[in-house]
Design a protein around this motif. Structure first.
Motif, mmCIF file in Angstrom:
data_model
loop_
_atom_site.group_PDB
_atom_site.id
_atom_site.type_symbol
_atom_site.label_atom_id
_atom_site.label_comp_id
_atom_site.label_asym_id
_atom_site.label_seq_id
_atom_site.Cartn_x
_atom_site.Cartn_y
_atom_site.Cartn_z
ATOM 1 N N PRO A 160 0.830 -1.202 0.000
ATOM 2 C CA PRO A 160 0.000 0.000 0.000
ATOM 3 C C PRO A 160 0.864 1.251 0.000
ATOM 4 C CG PRO A 160 -0.020 -1.065 2.151
ATOM 5 C CD PRO A 160 0.630 -2.024 1.210
ATOM 6 N N ALA A 161 0.361 2.313 -0.629
ATOM 7 C CA ALA A 161 1.117 3.558 -0.704
ATOM 8 C C ALA A 161 1.333 4.127 0.701
ATOM 9 C CB ALA A 161 0.383 4.564 -1.573
ATOM 10 N N PRO A 162 2.529 4.629 0.990
ATOM 11 C CA PRO A 162 2.771 5.202 2.322
ATOM 12 C C PRO A 162 1.962 6.482 2.516
ATOM 13 C CG PRO A 162 4.618 5.663 0.854
ATOM 14 C CD PRO A 162 3.708 4.728 0.120
ATOM 15 N N GLU A 163 1.608 6.751 3.759
ATOM 16 C CA GLU A 163 0.835 7.943 4.083
ATOM 17 C C GLU A 163 1.593 8.816 5.068
ATOM 18 O OE1 GLU A 163 -2.969 6.807 5.535
ATOM 19 O OE2 GLU A 163 -3.563 5.742 3.707
ATOM 20 N N GLY A 164 1.520 10.142 4.865
ATOM 21 C CA GLY A 164 2.140 11.082 5.790
ATOM 22 C C GLY A 164 3.638 11.171 5.646
ATOM 23 N N ASP A 165 4.208 12.111 6.385
ATOM 24 C CA ASP A 165 5.652 12.303 6.363
ATOM 25 C C ASP A 165 6.352 11.201 7.140
ATOM 26 O OD1 ASP A 165 5.387 14.668 4.911
ATOM 27 O OD2 ASP A 165 5.185 15.883 6.732
ATOM 28 N N PRO A 166 7.600 10.893 6.786
ATOM 29 C CA PRO A 166 8.341 9.871 7.539
ATOM 30 C C PRO A 166 8.514 10.266 8.995
ATOM 31 C CG PRO A 166 9.448 10.398 5.464
ATOM 32 C CD PRO A 166 8.379 11.430 5.648
ATOM 33 N N ASP A 167 8.529 9.278 9.856
ATOM 34 C CA ASP A 167 8.827 9.508 11.267
ATOM 35 C C ASP A 167 10.324 9.579 11.509
ATOM 36 O OD1 ASP A 167 6.114 9.371 12.547
ATOM 37 O OD2 ASP A 167 6.120 7.426 11.557
ATOM 38 N N LEU A 168 11.085 8.949 10.638
ATOM 39 C CA LEU A 168 12.539 8.924 10.786
ATOM 40 C C LEU A 168 13.160 8.653 9.433
ATOM 41 C CD1 LEU A 168 15.107 8.770 12.660
ATOM 42 C CD2 LEU A 168 14.708 6.296 12.754
ATOM 43 N N VAL A 169 14.226 9.376 9.105
ATOM 44 C CA VAL A 169 14.983 9.136 7.873
ATOM 45 C C VAL A 169 16.445 8.922 8.244
ATOM 46 C CG1 VAL A 169 15.713 10.048 5.633
ATOM 47 C CG2 VAL A 169 13.404 10.541 6.489
ATOM 48 N N VAL A 170 17.003 7.796 7.799
ATOM 49 C CA VAL A 170 18.417 7.519 8.031
ATOM 50 C C VAL A 170 19.084 7.228 6.696
ATOM 51 C CG1 VAL A 170 18.036 6.635 10.355
ATOM 52 C CG2 VAL A 170 18.011 5.056 8.423
ATOM 53 N N GLU A 171 20.378 7.460 6.627
ATOM 54 C CA GLU A 171 21.133 7.174 5.409
ATOM 55 C C GLU A 171 22.204 6.138 5.710
ATOM 56 O OE1 GLU A 171 22.565 10.815 3.713
ATOM 57 O OE2 GLU A 171 20.575 11.336 2.894
ATOM 58 N N ARG A 172 22.363 5.230 4.773
ATOM 59 C CA ARG A 172 23.349 4.167 4.920
ATOM 60 C C ARG A 172 24.222 4.126 3.664
ATOM 61 N NH1 ARG A 172 22.054 4.840 9.322
ATOM 62 N NH2 ARG A 172 21.264 3.345 10.884
ATOM 63 N N PRO A 173 25.484 4.582 3.760
ATOM 64 C CA PRO A 173 26.380 4.545 2.596
ATOM 65 C C PRO A 173 26.802 3.131 2.263
ATOM 66 C CG PRO A 173 27.559 5.316 4.532
ATOM 67 C CD PRO A 173 26.115 5.203 4.938
ATOM 68 N N LEU A 174 26.897 2.853 0.975
ATOM 69 C CA LEU A 174 27.356 1.555 0.494
ATOM 70 C C LEU A 174 28.799 1.668 0.035
ATOM 71 C CD1 LEU A 174 24.259 0.693 -1.734
ATOM 72 C CD2 LEU A 174 24.724 -0.184 0.567
ATOM 73 N N ARG A 175 29.585 0.650 0.339
ATOM 74 C CA ARG A 175 30.963 0.616 -0.146
ATOM 75 C C ARG A 175 30.987 0.379 -1.645
ATOM 76 N NH1 ARG A 175 34.734 -2.180 3.942
ATOM 77 N NH2 ARG A 175 35.543 -3.192 2.059
ATOM 78 N N GLU A 176 32.056 0.809 -2.275
ATOM 79 C CA GLU A 176 32.221 0.551 -3.700
ATOM 80 C C GLU A 176 32.308 -0.952 -3.982
ATOM 81 O OE1 GLU A 176 32.311 1.442 -7.638
ATOM 82 O OE2 GLU A 176 32.078 2.897 -6.023
ATOM 83 N N ASP A 177 32.826 -1.693 -3.026
ATOM 84 C CA ASP A 177 32.946 -3.144 -3.193
ATOM 85 C C ASP A 177 31.876 -3.899 -2.405
ATOM 86 O OD1 ASP A 177 33.867 -2.623 -0.646
ATOM 87 O OD2 ASP A 177 35.740 -3.765 -0.846
ATOM 88 N N GLN A 178 30.766 -3.243 -2.093
ATOM 89 C CA GLN A 178 29.734 -3.870 -1.258
ATOM 90 C C GLN A 178 29.200 -5.161 -1.861
ATOM 91 O OE1 GLN A 178 28.598 -1.735 1.718
ATOM 92 N NE2 GLN A 178 28.558 -3.883 2.305
ATOM 93 N N ALA A 179 28.912 -5.149 -3.160
ATOM 94 C CA ALA A 179 28.379 -6.347 -3.808
ATOM 95 C C ALA A 179 29.415 -7.463 -3.833
ATOM 96 C CB ALA A 179 27.919 -6.020 -5.226
ATOM 97 N N LEU A 180 30.678 -7.117 -4.018
ATOM 98 C CA LEU A 180 31.733 -8.134 -4.036
ATOM 99 C C LEU A 180 31.868 -8.788 -2.663
ATOM 100 C CD1 LEU A 180 34.468 -6.274 -6.115
ATOM 101 C CD2 LEU A 180 32.718 -7.867 -6.926
#
Length: 299
Positions: A160-180
């Motif tokens: 279902p489509a999300p409703e309202g503004d997020p309660d929390l936003v976090v960012e998670r950086p991925l390594r260049e070799d993350q998939a490897l």
């Protein structure tokens, strides 16, 4: 070669013994971005064997078996791996995952849906050890170009489509070799490592595993919403709405639509928040029992 739907659905269940130890768990945790900062006590619980807690997403790779791989290797299924995309993943945990395990996992191809331009293979799996059921999972795997065989379309699978503004936003950086790094847990699909294969599949370069993003999101939920209690995650249903590339930043927007429920919308920050996945996560209360109650819910 077209999918032989009758043969695939009549093949019956397949059972495999799976084992793992703390090294497998730690490698998976590193593959989904754990361990930064390396001396942070909150990260050491994922990387140091003397205090190890097993994140719930580990069930998707435990012992090297993967639902999507069962789908494309089922009898009657002979498809080009470059046409395969992981469409969704559902995981229910019946008990906390142990640091070392010995289970029997039984998987069954339960449906082949006809989406017109693609077929969707649905695989369900149950894993149990000597104490009983440990987890249940389901994967939906899209195979482009294999639809149009006249079968049932099946459910849409959209969240279902999300409703309202997020309660929390976090960012998670991925390594260049993350998939490897992540593929060392057993997912050797060349889409995530081989530039030539990725271009043949329609991507500019290798993409991150959907289940790696899935694991990143579950870790973010445990760290931010569960005070690090891995046992509070009961279930996570996700739909992969796009792709992430190694080296990008995953932006995770959490909403709390009801007590004990998290809605996660994940986007790629550097690509104008291009969609990556959406998920519904069901949580237990502190200590791993009973439904969670978020601040402000109830009395």
């Amino acid at each position: 070669m077209p999918i032989d739907v009758t043969r695939a659905l009549s093949a019956g269940p397949r059972s495999t013994r799976l084992t793992w130890d703390d090294r497998d768990v730690r490698l998976y945790h590193l593959g989904i971005g754990a361990g930064t900062p390396a001396t942070d006590p909150a990260e050491l619980r994922y990387t140091l064997e003397s205090r190890l807690h097993v994140l719930p997403g580990f069930a998707t790779v435990a012992g090297g078996a993967m639902d999507w791989a069962d789908a494309v290797s089922a009898p009657g299924v002979d498809v080009d791996l470059a046409a395969v995309l992981h469409g969704g993943q559902d995981l229910t945990l019946h008990r906390p995952l142990p640091v070392s395990g010995d289970v029997v996992r039984t998987s069954t191809l339960t449906a082949v849906h006809d989406k017109g331009r693609a077929a969707v293979l649905v695989v369900q799996a149950e894993a149990a050890d000597k104490e009983g059921p440990l987890w249940t999972s389901e994967a939906q795997v899209f195979v482009r170009g294999e639809g149009g065989f006249g079968g049932a379309r099946g459910p849409s699978g959209r969240l279902p489509a999300p409703e309202g503004d997020p309660d929390l936003v976090v960012e998670r950086p991925l390594r260049e070799d993350q998939a490897l790094l992540y593929r060392l847990s057993g997912d050797g699909n060349p889409l995530h490592a081989d530039p030539h294969f990725a271009r043949r599949a329609g991507f500019a370069r290798p993409v991150l595993h959907g289940l790696c993003s899935y694991g990143v999101v579950l870790k973010a939920a445990v760290d931010t919403e569960c005070a690090g209690e891995v046992t509070r995650v009961r279930r996570c249903t996700a739909r992969f709405t796009g792709v992430a590339y190694p080296g990008e930043t995953l932006r995770v927007a959490f909403r709390r639509p009801a007590p004990g429920v998290l809605r996660a919308e994940v986007t790629a920050a550097e690509r104008d928040d291009a969609p990556v996945l959406g998920a519904l996560i069901e949580l237990l209360g502190p200590g791993g029992s009973g439904p969670a109650a978020h601040a402000g819910a109830g009395a």
